[in-house]
Scaffold this active site. Sequence first.
Site, short mmCIF file in Angstrom:
data_model
loop_
_atom_site.label_atom_id
_atom_site.label_comp_id
_atom_site.label_asym_id
_atom_site.label_seq_id
_atom_site.Cartn_x
_atom_site.Cartn_y
_atom_site.Cartn_z
N GLU A 1 0.91 -1.53 0.30
CA GLU A 1 0.24 0.25 -0.16
C GLU A 1 0.70 1.24 -0.09
O GLU A 1 0.26 2.44 -0.58
CB GLU A 1 -1.07 0.21 1.15
N HIS B 1 3.90 1.50 -1.81
CA HIS B 1 3.99 2.00 -3.22
C HIS B 1 3.03 1.20 -4.54
O HIS B 1 3.81 1.61 -5.88
CB HIS B 1 5.53 1.79 -4.02
N GLN C 1 2.39 -6.65 4.72
CA GLN C 1 2.21 -7.64 4.57
C GLN C 1 2.05 -8.49 6.20
O GLN C 1 1.80 -9.65 6.28
CB GLN C 1 3.99 -8.78 4.10
N HIS D 1 9.37 -8.01 -1.22
CA HIS D 1 8.93 -7.37 -2.05
C HIS D 1 9.42 -6.10 -3.18
O HIS D 1 10.73 -5.97 -3.01
CB HIS D 1 9.23 -5.97 -0.71
ZN LIG Z 1 6.05 -0.92 -0.63
#
Ligand SMILES: [Zn+2]
Length: 199
Positions: free
Chosen positions: A89, A91, A129, A157
């Site tokens: 949320e 990027h 996460q 990620h």
């Molecule tokens: Zn990120």
Amino acid sequence: MSFYKNFEEYNLKATDDVKEKYSKIIEGVGEDVQREGLVKTPERAAKAMMFLTQGYKQDPVEILKGAMFKEDYDDMVIIKDIELYSLCEHHMLPFFGKAHVAYIPNGHIVGLSKIPRVVDVFARRLQVQERLTHDILECLNNTLKPKGVAVVIEASHMCMMMRGVQKQNSVTTTSGFRGQFEKQETRNEFLKLISSNLS
Ligand SMILES: [Zn+2]
């Protein structure tokens, strides 16, 4: 298939809005949105984004309740290596990996395919996460009311791999435990089982 069709029809207006905004983004980065390769990109990107965030319109409790069965089995049930794709949320870049879920039934079991579906419902939202792990954990705990539930997620990620610290090989692990899994012995058994390779 019919779900996907309904989903697409239901979202026509929202998809159109998102499409307009993607046009602006493409212009914003200095591209020509009329260029042949890009003409349909706002629409494709909007549809992809709606698909990747469809979890907001799905009810994980309903999914579980639709497949709960009375059963005396009360040993650990483990579903490991559930493929997981989500969007961070911060990027809006993907993070992806595996979820391992276990529960100890308390009078009810749930259809095995429903647990990966619950993972998807929460993963197909803008997430971090840590919260994803807890969303899955609490949903199973509150709906199945099992003797225990455990969730471990291992993920990479893209926001770390492609930008920022550019750590290509780092994997983030998060976990949550409720009920009997709060006891070290049960938790260790679960962790041993998810890290062993039976096949
Ligand atoms: Zn990120």
